[in-house]
Design a protein around this motif. Structure first.
Motif, PDB file in Angstrom:
ATOM      1  N   GLN A 277      18.692 -42.914 -37.761  1.00 56.90           N
ATOM      2  CA  GLN A 277      18.209 -41.605 -37.327  1.00 56.90           C
ATOM      3  C   GLN A 277      17.031 -41.745 -36.360  1.00 56.90           C
ATOM      4  O   GLN A 277      16.920 -40.994 -35.383  1.00 56.90           O
ATOM      5  CB  GLN A 277      17.798 -40.767 -38.537  1.00 56.90           C
ATOM      6  CG  GLN A 277      18.959 -40.328 -39.409  1.00 56.90           C
ATOM      7  CD  GLN A 277      19.890 -39.358 -38.709  1.00 56.90           C
ATOM      8  OE1 GLN A 277      19.508 -38.688 -37.755  1.00 56.90           O
ATOM      9  NE2 GLN A 277      21.123 -39.292 -39.164  1.00 56.90           N
ATOM     10  N   ILE A 278      16.142 -42.713 -36.608  1.00 58.71           N
ATOM     11  CA  ILE A 278      15.037 -42.948 -35.686  1.00 58.71           C
ATOM     12  C   ILE A 278      15.568 -43.400 -34.339  1.00 58.71           C
ATOM     13  O   ILE A 278      15.138 -42.919 -33.282  1.00 58.71           O
ATOM     14  CB  ILE A 278      14.064 -43.996 -36.262  1.00 58.71           C
ATOM     15  CG1 ILE A 278      13.367 -43.450 -37.516  1.00 58.71           C
ATOM     16  CG2 ILE A 278      13.024 -44.395 -35.219  1.00 58.71           C
ATOM     17  CD1 ILE A 278      12.575 -44.493 -38.275  1.00 58.71           C
ATOM     18  N   ALA A 279      16.512 -44.337 -34.364  1.00 63.01           N
ATOM     19  CA  ALA A 279      17.107 -44.820 -33.117  1.00 63.01           C
ATOM     20  C   ALA A 279      17.809 -43.699 -32.366  1.00 63.01           C
ATOM     21  O   ALA A 279      17.721 -43.602 -31.133  1.00 63.01           O
ATOM     22  CB  ALA A 279      18.086 -45.956 -33.411  1.00 63.01           C
ATOM     23  N   THR A 280      18.487 -42.826 -33.100  1.00 60.19           N
ATOM     24  CA  THR A 280      19.159 -41.681 -32.479  1.00 60.19           C
ATOM     25  C   THR A 280      18.144 -40.760 -31.812  1.00 60.19           C
ATOM     26  O   THR A 280      18.342 -40.307 -30.678  1.00 60.19           O
ATOM     27  CB  THR A 280      19.970 -40.903 -33.527  1.00 60.19           C
ATOM     28  OG1 THR A 280      20.949 -41.767 -34.117  1.00 60.19           O
ATOM     29  CG2 THR A 280      20.668 -39.703 -32.894  1.00 60.19           C
ATOM     30  N   GLY A 281      17.050 -40.491 -32.501  1.00 54.54           N
ATOM     31  CA  GLY A 281      16.014 -39.641 -31.924  1.00 54.54           C
ATOM     32  C   GLY A 281      15.399 -40.237 -30.676  1.00 54.54           C
ATOM     33  O   GLY A 281      15.137 -39.525 -29.697  1.00 54.54           O
ATOM     34  N   LEU A 282      15.170 -41.546 -30.683  1.00 52.98           N
ATOM     35  CA  LEU A 282      14.619 -42.208 -29.501  1.00 52.98           C
ATOM     36  C   LEU A 282      15.597 -42.159 -28.342  1.00 52.98           C
ATOM     37  O   LEU A 282      15.207 -41.953 -27.183  1.00 52.98           O
ATOM     38  CB  LEU A 282      14.264 -43.663 -29.840  1.00 52.98           C
ATOM     39  CG  LEU A 282      13.066 -43.840 -30.774  1.00 52.98           C
ATOM     40  CD1 LEU A 282      12.980 -45.274 -31.260  1.00 52.98           C
ATOM     41  CD2 LEU A 282      11.768 -43.448 -30.064  1.00 52.98           C
ATOM     42  N   ALA A 283      16.887 -42.342 -28.642  1.00 47.20           N
ATOM     43  CA  ALA A 283      17.905 -42.261 -27.585  1.00 47.20           C
ATOM     44  C   ALA A 283      17.962 -40.853 -27.012  1.00 47.20           C
ATOM     45  O   ALA A 283      18.063 -40.665 -25.791  1.00 47.20           O
ATOM     46  CB  ALA A 283      19.254 -42.679 -28.152  1.00 47.20           C
ATOM     47  N   ARG A 284      17.889 -39.847 -27.853  1.00 43.10           N
ATOM     48  CA  ARG A 284      17.865 -38.466 -27.367  1.00 43.10           C
ATOM     49  C   ARG A 284      16.615 -38.194 -26.540  1.00 43.10           C
ATOM     50  O   ARG A 284      16.626 -37.355 -25.634  1.00 43.10           O
ATOM     51  CB  ARG A 284      17.917 -37.497 -28.554  1.00 43.10           C
ATOM     52  CG  ARG A 284      19.300 -37.362 -29.176  1.00 43.10           C
ATOM     53  CD  ARG A 284      19.245 -36.518 -30.428  1.00 43.10           C
ATOM     54  NE  ARG A 284      20.567 -36.084 -30.872  1.00 43.10           N
ATOM     55  CZ  ARG A 284      20.843 -35.661 -32.084  1.00 43.10           C
ATOM     56  NH1 ARG A 284      19.868 -35.592 -32.994  1.00 43.10           N
ATOM     57  NH2 ARG A 284      22.062 -35.279 -32.405  1.00 43.10           N
ATOM     58  N   HIS A 285      15.553 -38.915 -26.866  1.00 43.46           N
ATOM     59  CA  HIS A 285      14.295 -38.815 -26.122  1.00 43.46           C
ATOM     60  C   HIS A 285      14.410 -39.467 -24.742  1.00 43.46           C
ATOM     61  O   HIS A 285      13.529 -39.294 -23.892  1.00 43.46           O
ATOM     62  CB  HIS A 285      13.197 -39.483 -26.941  1.00 43.46           C
ATOM     63  CG  HIS A 285      11.818 -39.336 -26.383  1.00 43.46           C
ATOM     64  ND1 HIS A 285      11.138 -38.145 -26.359  1.00 43.46           N
ATOM     65  CD2 HIS A 285      10.985 -40.247 -25.818  1.00 43.46           C
ATOM     66  CE1 HIS A 285       9.942 -38.326 -25.820  1.00 43.46           C
ATOM     67  NE2 HIS A 285       9.823 -39.587 -25.486  1.00 43.46           N
ATOM     68  N   GLY A 286      15.491 -40.207 -24.518  1.00 44.82           N
ATOM     69  CA  GLY A 286      15.724 -40.854 -23.230  1.00 44.82           C
ATOM     70  C   GLY A 286      15.379 -42.324 -23.186  1.00 44.82           C
ATOM     71  O   GLY A 286      15.465 -42.954 -22.129  1.00 44.82           O
ATOM     72  N   ALA A 287      14.984 -42.890 -24.336  1.00 43.33           N
ATOM     73  CA  ALA A 287      14.611 -44.306 -24.360  1.00 43.33           C
ATOM     74  C   ALA A 287      15.850 -45.184 -24.485  1.00 43.33           C
ATOM     75  O   ALA A 287      16.823 -44.815 -25.154  1.00 43.33           O
ATOM     76  CB  ALA A 287      13.665 -44.579 -25.521  1.00 43.33           C
ATOM     77  N   SER A 288      15.800 -46.356 -23.857  1.00 44.93           N
ATOM     78  CA  SER A 288      16.784 -47.382 -24.185  1.00 44.93           C
ATOM     79  C   SER A 288      16.374 -47.978 -25.521  1.00 44.93           C
ATOM     80  O   SER A 288      15.186 -48.096 -25.825  1.00 44.93           O
ATOM     81  CB  SER A 288      16.818 -48.459 -23.104  1.00 44.93           C
ATOM     82  OG  SER A 288      15.593 -49.166 -23.045  1.00 44.93           O
ATOM     83  N   VAL A 289      17.353 -48.333 -26.347  1.00 44.23           N
ATOM     84  CA  VAL A 289      17.046 -48.742 -27.721  1.00 44.23           C
ATOM     85  C   VAL A 289      17.775 -50.034 -28.070  1.00 44.23           C
ATOM     86  O   VAL A 289      18.980 -50.158 -27.828  1.00 44.23           O
ATOM     87  CB  VAL A 289      17.429 -47.650 -28.740  1.00 44.23           C
ATOM     88  CG1 VAL A 289      16.939 -48.038 -30.138  1.00 44.23           C
ATOM     89  CG2 VAL A 289      16.861 -46.291 -28.347  1.00 44.23           C
ATOM     90  N   VAL A 290      17.025 -50.969 -28.631  1.00 47.19           N
ATOM     91  CA  VAL A 290      17.607 -52.170 -29.219  1.00 47.19           C
ATOM     92  C   VAL A 290      17.709 -51.954 -30.718  1.00 47.19           C
ATOM     93  O   VAL A 290      16.694 -51.688 -31.383  1.00 47.19           O
ATOM     94  CB  VAL A 290      16.757 -53.420 -28.918  1.00 47.19           C
ATOM     95  CG1 VAL A 290      17.370 -54.649 -29.592  1.00 47.19           C
ATOM     96  CG2 VAL A 290      16.640 -53.645 -27.425  1.00 47.19           C
ATOM     97  N   LEU A 291      18.916 -52.032 -31.252  1.00 53.45           N
ATOM     98  CA  LEU A 291      19.169 -51.814 -32.671  1.00 53.45           C
ATOM     99  C   LEU A 291      19.211 -53.165 -33.369  1.00 53.45           C
ATOM    100  O   LEU A 291      20.009 -54.034 -33.013  1.00 53.45           O
ATOM    101  CB  LEU A 291      20.501 -51.095 -32.875  1.00 53.45           C
ATOM    102  CG  LEU A 291      20.785 -49.869 -31.992  1.00 53.45           C
ATOM    103  CD1 LEU A 291      22.205 -49.385 -32.209  1.00 53.45           C
ATOM    104  CD2 LEU A 291      19.787 -48.766 -32.273  1.00 53.45           C
TER     105      LEU A 291
END
Length: 286
Positions: free
Chosen positions: A16-30
């Motif tokens: 959920q945190i990663a999803t929120g960051l992605a929606r925020h426009g950030a690239s995300v390493v899971l």
């Protein structure tokens, strides 16, 4: 563009945190142990945040050699947001090949090694580090035994026996809080920040997958009345992105409010002793 890292991102609060960051426009390493679960999480996140760069890093965070390699690799990418979320409640006899209790290695030593390595790499921009910890009120009675970090004696743990792994887990959550204070002191003047957050007691994750006996029954009952993972992700995600906490460091939050933690977590001598012992266990200079 912000570049983010989230550990324990294959399910639950981490996803959920990663999803929120992605929606925020950030690239995300899971980051998580199981590649298949990571890939499934990546696909789910991509559906709600199309076009965002998502990468997976399948690493067992109880393997400190793997964490060390991951830390160097991620430090080279210069992430601006790092959220340490991964945790496990491991049986007391569950030891890594290095002889470390798996809860200690995964919950405390891995974030210590990962965040410290990234924080010590020079960067032209400020960073936000967020450590997902435990309930400050609930953890007041489980101080870290600085003479027995690795549970060699197991003294002072809970009764009945099935609750002892949870007591060991609770100690590692207090270590998380102490690490926040130790790292915050070292980040002063750099523009980078670190804060802790309690997500609440949440259902829908995999934290309690090793529970047995009375602890399993207790967890099942509590879970019936607990909110879902989106609620648990709210405060960590807010700390990672909100303008109102820009520049704020060395604090612990519950429901977006700064709270006091137990004196045994804030005592400077105890915080520094934990820092030094953690450095020794992961092979870094104090």
């Amino acid at each position: 563009m912000e570049h983010a890292v989230v550990t324990g991102a294959n399910s639950g609060i981490g996803e959920q945190i990663a999803t929120g960051l992605a929606r925020h426009g950030a690239s995300v390493v899971l980051v998580a142990r199981n590649r298949e679960r990571l890939e499934a999480a990546r696909r789910r996140i991509a559906q709600v945040a199309p076009g965002v760069d998502l990468e997976v890093e399948p690493v067992d965070l109880s393997d400190l050699d793997g964490v060390r390699t991951l830390a160097e690799r991620l430090a080279g990418r210069d992430p601006s947001i790092v959220v340490s979320n991964a945790a496990v409640i491991a049986p007391l006899d569950d030891r890594t090949p290095e002889g470390l209790h798996r809860s200690l290695a995964t919950n405390h030593l891995a974030p210590y090694l990962l965040l410290r390595t990234i924080a010590e790499r020079p960067s032209p921009r400020s960073r936000r580090f967020v450590v997902v910890g435990g309930s400050p009120s609930g953890l007041r009675r489980t101080p870290v035994d600085l003479d027995d970090l690795n549970l060699e004696t197991g003294r002072g743990l809970a009764w009945p026996p099935s609750f002892r792994p949870f007591a060991a887990y609770a100690r590692t959550k207090n270590m998380n809080t102490m690490f926040v204070y130790g790292l915050a002191r070292r980040l002063r003047g750099t523009g980078s920040t670190v804060n802790g957050a309690h997500p609440g007691i949440i259902k829908g994750g995999r934290l309690n997958r090793h529970d047995r006996g009375a602890l399993r029954v207790f967890g099942s009952v509590v879970g019936v009345f607990s909110p879902g993972t989106e609620t648990g992700a709210d405060t960590p995600l807010w700390l990672a992105t909100a303008p109102e906490v820009d520049g704020v460091s060395g604090r612990f939050y519950v429901k977006r409010k700064a709270v006091e933690t137990a004196g045994h977590t804030t005592d400077p001598d105890r915080v520094e002793r934990l820092w030094r012992e953690s450095a020794r266990l992961v092979g870094l200079p104090a």
